[in-house]
Scaffold this motif. Structure first.
Motif, PDB file in Angstrom:
ATOM      1  N   GLN A  89      -5.049   8.278   8.379  1.00 10.64           N
ATOM      2  CA  GLN A  89      -3.885   8.922   7.788  1.00 10.64           C
ATOM      3  C   GLN A  89      -3.510   8.244   6.465  1.00 10.64           C
ATOM      4  O   GLN A  89      -3.184   8.913   5.493  1.00 10.64           O
ATOM      5  N   LEU A  90      -3.583   6.922   6.424  1.00  6.29           N
ATOM      6  CA  LEU A  90      -3.302   6.179   5.197  1.00  6.29           C
ATOM      7  C   LEU A  90      -4.294   6.553   4.103  1.00  6.29           C
ATOM      8  O   LEU A  90      -3.920   6.773   2.953  1.00  6.29           O
ATOM      9  N   GLN A 121      -3.396  10.090   2.824  1.00  7.42           N
ATOM     10  CA  GLN A 121      -2.212  10.081   1.967  1.00  7.42           C
ATOM     11  C   GLN A 121      -2.506   9.452   0.609  1.00  7.42           C
ATOM     12  O   GLN A 121      -2.050   9.951  -0.426  1.00  7.42           O
ATOM     13  N   GLN A 170       2.890   1.498  -0.840  1.00  5.85           N
ATOM     14  CA  GLN A 170       4.056   2.157  -0.254  1.00  5.85           C
ATOM     15  C   GLN A 170       5.293   1.662  -0.974  1.00  5.85           C
ATOM     16  O   GLN A 170       5.446   0.469  -1.228  1.00  5.85           O
ATOM     17  N   GLU A 171       6.167   2.596  -1.303  1.00  3.43           N
ATOM     18  CA  GLU A 171       7.400   2.239  -1.979  1.00  3.43           C
ATOM     19  C   GLU A 171       8.314   1.451  -1.036  1.00  3.43           C
ATOM     20  O   GLU A 171       8.390   1.773   0.154  1.00  3.43           O
ATOM     21  N   GLY A 174      10.743   3.117   1.789  1.00  3.11           N
ATOM     22  CA  GLY A 174      10.348   4.515   1.962  1.00  3.11           C
ATOM     23  C   GLY A 174       8.975   4.624   2.584  1.00  3.11           C
ATOM     24  O   GLY A 174       8.314   3.635   2.851  1.00  3.11           O
ATOM     25  N   GLN A 175       8.561   5.849   2.817  1.00  2.00           N
ATOM     26  CA  GLN A 175       7.263   6.102   3.421  1.00  2.00           C
ATOM     27  C   GLN A 175       6.247   6.591   2.395  1.00  2.00           C
ATOM     28  O   GLN A 175       5.072   6.667   2.682  1.00  2.00           O
ATOM     29  N   GLU A 176       6.708   6.936   1.197  1.00  2.00           N
ATOM     30  CA  GLU A 176       5.814   7.518   0.203  1.00  2.00           C
ATOM     31  C   GLU A 176       4.873   6.473  -0.388  1.00  2.00           C
ATOM     32  O   GLU A 176       5.248   5.340  -0.612  1.00  2.00           O
TER      33      GLU A 176
END
Length: 170
Positions: free
Chosen positions: A70-71, A74, A157-158, A161-163
């Motif tokens: 998943q990482l 993204q 990753q910020e 946050g998750q973004e």
């Protein structure tokens, strides 16, 4: 001394009469002379315990592999969005894909000016991301002047946050 009917002054407990259905107050538990059932039960319990442990480890492994995939997905999508925006000349959209560390040191106007001075991206091909302490997404980028280069984009990753965001070109 006795009472008028010939009974003693103190009552006494009579023994239960003999016969069917009469049991002493505490019976001894039955004894199973064959311990095979005990060993079978212990063996089945141990087998269930081992299966639970193996299942837990397998589940943890699948969860870890799924998280890494998943990482990677993204990170690839983020770099694709960044390069698509650069390819289209939409520098504000490309700027939105940058991490806050880069944005602190570079305004969107400065970013757009720098990108206009660079050769225009014609196409790109993203390669397999490398996940470690940081996530690196390599991409083979072709420019309008006919040159190409392998660019390695660091994705982070910020904070709070998750973004994921593009934090540099290594």
């Amino acid at each position: 001394m006795s009472t008028p009917g010939g009974y003693p002054d103190e009552p006494f407990a009579a023994a239960p009469p003999p016969g069917p259905g009469v049991t002493p107050p505490f019976t001894a538990p039955p004894v199973d002379r064959n311990r095979g059932g005990l060993w079978i039960g212990l063996g089945v319990g141990a087998l269930v315990l081992v299966l639970c442990c193996v299942g837990g480890l397998a589940g943890f492994g699948l969860l870890t592999v799924g998280g890494i995939r998943q990482l990677e997905t993204q990170a690839t999508e983020e770099v694709s969005g960044y390069l698509d925006a650069l390819e289209a000349g939409d520098y504000d959209a490309a700027y939105s894909h940058l991490c806050s560390d880069l944005k602190r040191n570079l305004t969107s106007t400065e970013f757009a000016a720098r990108q206009r001075d660079e050769p225009q991206i014609m196409s790109y091909r993203i390669q397999q991301p490398q996940v470690g302490n940081t996530v690196i997404v390599p991409a083979e980028v072709r420019y309008e002047d006919g040159t190409s280069a392998l660019r390695r984009y660091e994705v982070r990753q910020e904070p709070g946050g998750q973004e994921l965001r593009v934090c540099g070109n290594i």
